[in-house]
Design a protein around this motif. Structure first.
Motif, PDB file in Angstrom:
ATOM      1  N   ALA A  73      -1.777  20.193  16.147  1.00 55.93           N
ATOM      2  CA  ALA A  73      -1.145  20.368  16.735  1.00 55.93           C
ATOM      3  C   ALA A  73       0.117  20.631  16.534  1.00 55.93           C
ATOM      4  CB  ALA A  73      -1.208  18.720  17.542  1.00 55.93           C
ATOM      5  N   GLU A  74       0.858  19.674  15.830  1.00 52.51           N
ATOM      6  CA  GLU A  74       2.354  19.964  15.493  1.00 52.51           C
ATOM      7  C   GLU A  74       2.309  18.999  13.999  1.00 52.51           C
ATOM      8  OE1 GLU A  74       5.567  16.655  15.935  1.00 52.51           O
ATOM      9  OE2 GLU A  74       4.198  16.209  17.232  1.00 52.51           O
ATOM     10  N   VAL A  75       3.372  20.169  13.301  1.00 49.32           N
ATOM     11  CA  VAL A  75       3.453  20.185  12.302  1.00 49.32           C
ATOM     12  C   VAL A  75       5.127  20.086  11.778  1.00 49.32           C
ATOM     13  CG1 VAL A  75       4.169  21.244   9.806  1.00 49.32           C
ATOM     14  CG2 VAL A  75       1.876  21.681  11.346  1.00 49.32           C
ATOM     15  N   VAL A  76       5.758  18.530  11.294  1.00 52.77           N
ATOM     16  CA  VAL A  76       6.664  17.656  11.349  1.00 52.77           C
ATOM     17  C   VAL A  76       7.771  19.024  10.794  1.00 52.77           C
ATOM     18  CG1 VAL A  76       8.587  16.591  10.965  1.00 52.77           C
ATOM     19  CG2 VAL A  76       6.226  15.923  11.536  1.00 52.77           C
ATOM     20  N   PRO A  77       8.442  19.385  10.805  1.00 50.93           N
ATOM     21  CA  PRO A  77       9.760  20.498  10.315  1.00 50.93           C
ATOM     22  C   PRO A  77      10.535  19.991   9.177  1.00 50.93           C
ATOM     23  CG  PRO A  77      10.698  20.537  12.611  1.00 50.93           C
ATOM     24  CD  PRO A  77       9.059  19.140  12.418  1.00 50.93           C
ATOM     25  N   GLY A  78      10.105  20.690   7.827  1.00 52.65           N
ATOM     26  CA  GLY A  78      10.279  20.479   6.761  1.00 52.65           C
ATOM     27  C   GLY A  78       9.622  19.231   5.747  1.00 52.65           C
ATOM     28  N   VAL A 100       0.943  -0.951  -0.177  1.00 54.43           N
ATOM     29  CA  VAL A 100       0.087   0.224  -0.468  1.00 54.43           C
ATOM     30  C   VAL A 100       0.714   1.496   0.153  1.00 54.43           C
ATOM     31  CG1 VAL A 100      -2.070   0.656   1.570  1.00 54.43           C
ATOM     32  CG2 VAL A 100      -2.160  -1.389   1.757  1.00 54.43           C
ATOM     33  N   ARG A 101       0.721   2.296  -0.926  1.00 50.05           N
ATOM     34  CA  ARG A 101       1.487   3.340  -0.680  1.00 50.05           C
ATOM     35  C   ARG A 101       0.432   4.076  -0.685  1.00 50.05           C
ATOM     36  NH1 ARG A 101       2.660   5.272  -6.520  1.00 50.05           N
ATOM     37  NH2 ARG A 101       4.219   6.186  -5.575  1.00 50.05           N
ATOM     38  N   ARG A 102       0.902   5.152   0.366  1.00 50.98           N
ATOM     39  CA  ARG A 102       0.094   6.516   1.191  1.00 50.98           C
ATOM     40  C   ARG A 102       0.823   7.470   0.810  1.00 50.98           C
ATOM     41  NH1 ARG A 102      -3.428   4.894   5.056  1.00 50.98           N
ATOM     42  NH2 ARG A 102      -4.531   6.886   4.330  1.00 50.98           N
ATOM     43  N   GLY A 103       0.285   8.839   0.485  1.00 48.59           N
ATOM     44  CA  GLY A 103       0.693  10.004   0.720  1.00 48.59           C
ATOM     45  C   GLY A 103       0.945  10.313   2.399  1.00 48.59           C
ATOM     46  N   TYR A 104       1.251  11.034   2.345  1.00 45.33           N
ATOM     47  CA  TYR A 104       2.332  12.109   4.142  1.00 45.33           C
ATOM     48  C   TYR A 104       2.044  13.365   3.818  1.00 45.33           C
ATOM     49  CZ  TYR A 104       5.849  13.560   7.021  1.00 45.33           C
ATOM     50  OH  TYR A 104       6.799  13.525   8.564  1.00 45.33           O
ATOM     51  N   LEU A 105       1.688  13.737   4.802  1.00 46.00           N
ATOM     52  CA  LEU A 105       1.434  15.555   4.576  1.00 46.00           C
ATOM     53  C   LEU A 105       2.646  16.098   5.910  1.00 46.00           C
ATOM     54  CD1 LEU A 105      -2.434  16.858   3.890  1.00 46.00           C
ATOM     55  CD2 LEU A 105       0.254  16.814   2.598  1.00 46.00           C
ATOM     56  N   GLY A 106       2.564  15.495   7.390  1.00 46.13           N
ATOM     57  CA  GLY A 106       3.364  15.400   8.762  1.00 46.13           C
ATOM     58  C   GLY A 106       3.232  16.924   9.177  1.00 46.13           C
ATOM     59  N   LEU A 107       2.089  16.600   9.834  1.00 49.05           N
ATOM     60  CA  LEU A 107       1.171  16.720  10.683  1.00 49.05           C
ATOM     61  C   LEU A 107       0.325  15.790  11.717  1.00 49.05           C
ATOM     62  CD1 LEU A 107      -2.297  16.523   9.986  1.00 49.05           C
ATOM     63  CD2 LEU A 107      -1.598  18.888   8.237  1.00 49.05           C
ATOM     64  N   GLY A 123       2.975  25.822   5.117  1.00 47.76           N
ATOM     65  CA  GLY A 123       2.226  26.366   5.113  1.00 47.76           C
ATOM     66  C   GLY A 123       1.577  26.502   5.878  1.00 47.76           C
ATOM     67  N   LEU A 124       1.218  25.115   6.865  1.00 46.21           N
ATOM     68  CA  LEU A 124       0.229  24.769   7.869  1.00 46.21           C
ATOM     69  C   LEU A 124       1.126  25.481   8.734  1.00 46.21           C
ATOM     70  CD1 LEU A 124      -0.954  22.066   5.772  1.00 46.21           C
ATOM     71  CD2 LEU A 124      -2.502  24.037   6.828  1.00 46.21           C
ATOM     72  N   HIS A 125       0.170  25.645  10.211  1.00 46.36           N
ATOM     73  CA  HIS A 125       0.941  26.092  11.307  1.00 46.36           C
ATOM     74  C   HIS A 125       0.162  25.340  12.506  1.00 46.36           C
ATOM     75  CE1 HIS A 125       3.182  29.378   9.380  1.00 46.36           C
ATOM     76  NE2 HIS A 125       1.979  29.895   8.977  1.00 46.36           N
ATOM     77  N   ALA A 126       0.524  24.781  13.436  1.00 47.07           N
ATOM     78  CA  ALA A 126       0.440  24.478  14.617  1.00 47.07           C
ATOM     79  C   ALA A 126      -1.191  25.940  15.083  1.00 47.07           C
ATOM     80  CB  ALA A 126       1.554  24.130  15.650  1.00 47.07           C
ATOM     81  N   GLY A 127      -2.121  25.038  15.909  1.00 52.10           N
ATOM     82  CA  GLY A 127      -2.997  26.160  16.097  1.00 52.10           C
ATOM     83  C   GLY A 127      -4.264  25.904  15.225  1.00 52.10           C
ATOM     84  N   ASP A 128      -3.435  26.079  13.624  1.00 50.51           N
ATOM     85  CA  ASP A 128      -4.823  25.631  12.276  1.00 50.51           C
ATOM     86  C   ASP A 128      -5.894  24.683  12.305  1.00 50.51           C
ATOM     87  OD1 ASP A 128      -3.280  27.737  10.343  1.00 50.51           O
ATOM     88  OD2 ASP A 128      -2.571  26.298   9.228  1.00 50.51           O
ATOM     89  N   LEU A 129      -6.934  25.247  11.988  1.00 47.71           N
ATOM     90  CA  LEU A 129      -7.967  24.392  11.965  1.00 47.71           C
ATOM     91  C   LEU A 129      -8.746  23.858  10.355  1.00 47.71           C
ATOM     92  CD1 LEU A 129      -9.747  22.799  13.947  1.00 47.71           C
ATOM     93  CD2 LEU A 129     -11.761  24.612  13.574  1.00 47.71           C
TER      94      LEU A 129
END
Length: 198
Positions: A129-134, A98-105, A141-147
């Protein structure tokens, strides 16, 4: 409920039990990435190492879940059979993986403000709650706290709603993500990468 598998290397074992809870959450980690599998079935059917991937079936023989984890003595968790799990099973059968996409949040369901809820016709979004750096999320441009309220123009109310958008076709393709940031709706464009174990 009947759990089928190969516990402790004993092939073709079957144990019986009952569903003791629905809607549980199961945190999982793949390499550096972590996420939460939601709406997991909790059962008291005896599960042991080796049961993972086996069927959890009801008394009529219908497969209702895939045994996934041992959460303690007398407590097992199974991923329910849904449209998402059917896609995973089809990919495993057709491609062997299974190939999955990754956003990092990392996020959790959170209530929408009353005016936004009334406008969108739903009560929740996914609070970042958290955005993985890089990560693709950080580059977008997503940030912690975004809904997060939508991804790929589809509503998002929880982590599973976002994960459903992250199958193989999402990899390397632009994905619009709409978030409520403060009092403003903001659109960002993310490009999911492929989720790997490294």
């Amino acid at each position: 409920m009947v759990a089928v598998g190969n516990p402790l290397g004993l092939a073709g074992s079957v144990t019986a039990g009952v569903v003791s809870g629905l809607g549980r959450a199961l945190p999982v980690r793949s390499g550096r990435a972590s996420r939460v599998v939601e709406d997991v079935i909790q059962t008291d059917a005896a599960l042991n190492p080796g049961n993972s991937g086996g069927a959890l079936a009801d008394a009529a023989g219908h497969v209702v879940g895939i045994n996934t984890a041992v959460a303690g003595v007398g407590l097992g968790l199974a991923v329910p059979i849904t449209g998402t799990t059917r896609r995973i099973l089809d990919a495993l059968r057709d491609e062997g993986r299974v190939r999955r996409g990754y956003l990092g949040l990392v996020g959790a369901p959170a209530p929408l403000p009353a005016d936004v809820a009334a406008r969108l016709g739903r009560q929740k979004g996914l609070r970042v709650a958290e955005v993985v750096p890089g990560s693709p999320a950080a580059r977008a441009g997503l940030h912690a706290g975004d809904l997060v309220v939508s991804a790929d123009r589809e509503p998002v109310s929880d982590a599973q709603g976002l994960q459903r958008r992250l199958f193989a076709p999402s990899i390397g393709r632009t994905m619009p993500v709409t978030v409520l940031r403060g009092e403003a709706m903001v659109d960002v464009i993310a490009v999911p990468s492929e989720l790997t174990d490294h």
